[in-house]
Design a protein around this motif. Structure first.
Motif, PDB file in Angstrom:
ATOM      1  N   ARG A  20       0.837  -1.204   0.000  1.00 31.58           N
ATOM      2  CA  ARG A  20       0.000   0.000   0.000  1.00 31.58           C
ATOM      3  C   ARG A  20       0.877   1.262   0.000  1.00 31.58           C
ATOM      4  N   VAL A  21       1.991   1.223   0.733  1.00 34.03           N
ATOM      5  CA  VAL A  21       2.924   2.355   0.711  1.00 34.03           C
ATOM      6  C   VAL A  21       3.440   2.557  -0.708  1.00 34.03           C
ATOM      7  N   ARG A  22       3.861   1.489  -1.353  1.00 33.27           N
ATOM      8  CA  ARG A  22       4.362   1.577  -2.728  1.00 33.27           C
ATOM      9  C   ARG A  22       3.289   2.124  -3.663  1.00 33.27           C
ATOM     10  N   ALA A  23       2.046   1.690  -3.454  1.00 39.51           N
ATOM     11  CA  ALA A  23       0.943   2.182  -4.282  1.00 39.51           C
ATOM     12  C   ALA A  23       0.769   3.690  -4.110  1.00 39.51           C
ATOM     13  N   GLY A  24       0.846   4.178  -2.869  1.00 42.55           N
ATOM     14  CA  GLY A  24       0.730   5.613  -2.631  1.00 42.55           C
ATOM     15  C   GLY A  24       1.804   6.398  -3.359  1.00 42.55           C
ATOM     16  N   ARG A  25       3.020   5.899  -3.320  1.00 45.12           N
ATOM     17  CA  ARG A  25       4.129   6.565  -4.030  1.00 45.12           C
ATOM     18  C   ARG A  25       3.922   6.524  -5.538  1.00 45.12           C
ATOM     19  N   GLU A  35      -9.741   7.755 -10.570  1.00 46.91           N
ATOM     20  CA  GLU A  35      -9.516   6.447  -9.962  1.00 46.91           C
ATOM     21  C   GLU A  35      -8.332   6.480  -9.006  1.00 46.91           C
ATOM     22  N   ALA A  36      -7.276   7.164  -9.406  1.00 48.66           N
ATOM     23  CA  ALA A  36      -6.099   7.291  -8.551  1.00 48.66           C
ATOM     24  C   ALA A  36      -6.427   8.145  -7.330  1.00 48.66           C
ATOM     25  N   ALA A  37      -7.158   9.220  -7.535  1.00 41.35           N
ATOM     26  CA  ALA A  37      -7.513  10.111  -6.423  1.00 41.35           C
ATOM     27  C   ALA A  37      -8.311   9.370  -5.359  1.00 41.35           C
ATOM     28  N   GLU A  38      -9.240   8.566  -5.786  1.00 38.62           N
ATOM     29  CA  GLU A  38     -10.049   7.784  -4.837  1.00 38.62           C
ATOM     30  C   GLU A  38      -9.164   6.831  -4.030  1.00 38.62           C
ATOM     31  N   ALA A  39      -8.273   6.138  -4.714  1.00 37.72           N
ATOM     32  CA  ALA A  39      -7.368   5.207  -4.027  1.00 37.72           C
ATOM     33  C   ALA A  39      -6.415   5.965  -3.104  1.00 37.72           C
ATOM     34  N   LEU A  40      -5.904   7.096  -3.551  1.00 43.99           N
ATOM     35  CA  LEU A  40      -4.978   7.873  -2.729  1.00 43.99           C
ATOM     36  C   LEU A  40      -5.645   8.395  -1.459  1.00 43.99           C
ATOM     37  N   LEU A  41      -6.883   8.847  -1.566  1.00 43.30           N
ATOM     38  CA  LEU A  41      -7.581   9.317  -0.373  1.00 43.30           C
ATOM     39  C   LEU A  41      -7.753   8.181   0.633  1.00 43.30           C
ATOM     40  N   LEU A  45      -5.993   7.862   4.507  1.00 45.50           N
ATOM     41  CA  LEU A  45      -6.795   7.586   5.699  1.00 45.50           C
ATOM     42  C   LEU A  45      -6.738   6.111   6.081  1.00 45.50           C
ATOM     43  N   ASP A  46      -5.683   5.430   5.663  1.00 42.29           N
ATOM     44  CA  ASP A  46      -5.530   3.992   5.901  1.00 42.29           C
ATOM     45  C   ASP A  46      -5.776   3.654   7.377  1.00 42.29           C
ATOM     46  N   ALA A  47      -6.736   2.800   7.598  1.00 43.68           N
ATOM     47  CA  ALA A  47      -7.134   2.463   8.978  1.00 43.68           C
ATOM     48  C   ALA A  47      -6.218   1.436   9.636  1.00 43.68           C
ATOM     49  N   GLU A  48      -5.389   0.781   8.849  1.00 44.61           N
ATOM     50  CA  GLU A  48      -4.603  -0.312   9.400  1.00 44.61           C
ATOM     51  C   GLU A  48      -3.153   0.022   9.705  1.00 44.61           C
ATOM     52  N   ASP A  49      -2.585   1.029   9.012  1.00 43.08           N
ATOM     53  CA  ASP A  49      -1.168   1.295   9.231  1.00 43.08           C
ATOM     54  C   ASP A  49      -0.846   2.760   8.969  1.00 43.08           C
ATOM     55  N   THR A  50      -0.318   3.411   9.985  1.00 42.07           N
ATOM     56  CA  THR A  50       0.005   4.828   9.851  1.00 42.07           C
ATOM     57  C   THR A  50       1.181   5.076   8.901  1.00 42.07           C
ATOM     58  N   ALA A  51       1.990   4.075   8.641  1.00 44.12           N
ATOM     59  CA  ALA A  51       3.079   4.235   7.679  1.00 44.12           C
ATOM     60  C   ALA A  51       2.519   4.515   6.292  1.00 44.12           C
ATOM     61  N   VAL A  52       1.401   3.911   5.978  1.00 39.78           N
ATOM     62  CA  VAL A  52       0.754   4.145   4.683  1.00 39.78           C
ATOM     63  C   VAL A  52       0.307   5.607   4.602  1.00 39.78           C
ATOM     64  N   THR A  53      -0.312   6.086   5.680  1.00 39.64           N
ATOM     65  CA  THR A  53      -0.749   7.482   5.741  1.00 39.64           C
ATOM     66  C   THR A  53       0.437   8.420   5.550  1.00 39.64           C
ATOM     67  N   ARG A  54       1.468   8.199   6.329  1.00 41.46           N
ATOM     68  CA  ARG A  54       2.643   9.078   6.309  1.00 41.46           C
ATOM     69  C   ARG A  54       3.329   9.090   4.950  1.00 41.46           C
ATOM     70  N   LEU A  87      -0.433  12.517   8.973  1.00 42.64           N
ATOM     71  CA  LEU A  87      -0.486  13.297   7.733  1.00 42.64           C
ATOM     72  C   LEU A  87       0.501  14.459   7.828  1.00 42.64           C
ATOM     73  N   GLN A  88       0.485  15.147   8.966  1.00 46.24           N
ATOM     74  CA  GLN A  88       1.387  16.272   9.171  1.00 46.24           C
ATOM     75  C   GLN A  88       2.843  15.816   9.105  1.00 46.24           C
ATOM     76  N   THR A  89       3.147  14.674   9.680  1.00 46.31           N
ATOM     77  CA  THR A  89       4.512  14.154   9.645  1.00 46.31           C
ATOM     78  C   THR A  89       4.960  13.881   8.214  1.00 46.31           C
TER      79      THR A  89
END
Length: 135
Positions: A20-25, A35-41, A45-54, A87-89
């Protein structure tokens, strides 16, 4: 390029946080594509891992486009305090490493006139993060 784009969309819903981190990048440069915007949002807001958010916030900040920063603003408006901290981080990490090349504050200024109230509210918070923090 389309093949990588489709692969990144598939990775966005992976049970693996690293995928998921790789997908965000990989999706960040395509923030203007619905489609990308929906996935990025969802990744912001990933509920399972803050690393994905960051990491997704960092990638979108580095992209620096109006569409990318708009997604961060939307996420900020929807996030609880803990998620907002991550998100701020991510935003901070991108700005600190940018050598002054990113002007998120200017993009937030444009978003201050956005028709969506949530975008305006999130952009105000995002702008405040960049003010007075040495960023």
């Amino acid at each position: 390029m389309t093949k990588g784009w489709e692969a990144a969309l598939a990775e966005a819903s992976s049970p693996s946080w690293t995928r998921r981190v790789r997908a965000g990048r990989d999706l960040a440069p395509f923030a203007e594509v619905p489609e990308a915007a929906e996935a990025l949002l969802e990744l912001l807001l990933d509920a399972e891992d803050t690393a994905v958010t960051r990491q997704t916030a960092e990638a979108l900040t580095r992209a620096g486009t109006l569409a990318a920063v708009r997604l961060i603003a939307l996420a900020v408006a929807e996030a609880d305090d803990n998620r907002a901290d991550w998100l701020q981080t991510g935003v901070h990490d991108a700005l600190v490493d940018s050598d002054g090349g990113l002007d998120v504050a200017a993009v937030c200024g444009e978003l201050a006139r956005h028709p969506e109230e949530a975008v305006r509210r999130g952009a105000a918070d995002l702008s405040a993060w960049t003010d007075g923090n040495g960023l």
